[in-house]
Scaffold this active site. Sequence first.
Site, PDB file in Angstrom:
ATOM      1  N   GLU A   1     -29.372  19.272  22.281  1.00  0.00           N
ATOM      2  CA  GLU A   1     -29.958  18.093  21.660  1.00  0.00           C
ATOM      3  C   GLU A   1     -29.030  17.564  20.569  1.00  0.00           C
ATOM      4  OE1 GLU A   1     -34.242  16.928  19.636  1.00  0.00           O
ATOM      5  OE2 GLU A   1     -33.360  18.876  19.129  1.00  0.00           O
TER       6      GLU A   1
ATOM      7  N   LYS B   1     -37.195  12.402  24.698  1.00  0.00           N
ATOM      8  CA  LYS B   1     -38.044  13.366  24.005  1.00  0.00           C
ATOM      9  C   LYS B   1     -39.414  12.731  23.803  1.00  0.00           C
ATOM     10  CE  LYS B   1     -37.801  16.561  20.065  1.00  0.00           C
ATOM     11  NZ  LYS B   1     -36.953  16.978  18.920  1.00  0.00           N
TER      12      LYS B   1
ATOM     13  N   CYS C   1     -35.847  20.184  23.124  1.00  0.00           N
ATOM     14  CA  CYS C   1     -36.170  20.950  21.922  1.00  0.00           C
ATOM     15  C   CYS C   1     -37.677  21.146  21.735  1.00  0.00           C
ATOM     16  CB  CYS C   1     -35.518  20.280  20.717  1.00  0.00           C
ATOM     17  SG  CYS C   1     -35.324  21.390  19.288  1.00  0.00           S
TER      18      CYS C   1
END
Length: 292
Positions: free
Chosen positions: A43, A122, A156
Amino acid sequence: MIRIAACQYAIELHESWAAYAEHLETLCAEAAGQGARLLVLPEYAGLVLAGQLAPEERGDLQASIAGIQPLLQDWRTLCIGIAARLGVYLQPGSLPVRDADGMYRNRAWLFGPGGELGHQDKLIMTRFEREQWGIAAGQGLKVFDTSLGRLGILICYDNEFPLLARTLAASGVDLILAPSCTDTEAGYHRVRIGAQARALENQIAVLQAPTVGLAPWSPALDENIGRAGLYVPPDHGMPSNGVFAESAELCPAASQWLICDFDLEAVRRVRAEGQVFTRRDWPEQFEKARLC
């Protein structure tokens, strides 16, 4: 059997496009030279592009993400070329992208030998992203059909939420790519524990690639701690602790690849012949969890 590679990616300062391009090409060639066919960076690895900005610009949280936007098309072209030349699937980490609505989203692309396959945003923002950085949440999950198998990407923090991985698993994904960026050991362990839990619950594999090292020139990537790992369901034919492979050091001084040979058919066998059927028994748990 496929050879896959997750990078413990050291955040370094590259002050010109030529220096950055040479760095990324050399790094990817190192893994491909060892036979890896799938390469995963962490990330915000793409935010290293901010090193090419003036010091006062790259040192400003908001200005740094605005400043890299003109570089994004060249970056995507670079990644397309690397994947084609090396004959690999490349997930080069994520980076903030300004969309047509003016909002920034944390976006991870996947490139293959034949070109760009698409991207995953994300979906759930951390407090830092939401409260300090102004990064907006993406919408929806995507699956990527490749010659290696069906892949998904959870960036993440998204790995800490069971229903996201469950949706990918229900869509036929056998391997989730988990690029991560954490600035404390606790943060690293939250994502790692989430990745292991998702592998256990869904009887799939999760590959984590983290950022590491210190970058005082970047207010977004100033401190980075993490360990690369491949996590699987602990069952027949798999490690008893669910850790298929893990890099030796928590925070090495330079970028390092975790490279391992893995058979996606092995996780499919677990789902069919395992000691437990956690994936199959999901609907039953919701029924039993109802309050009386």
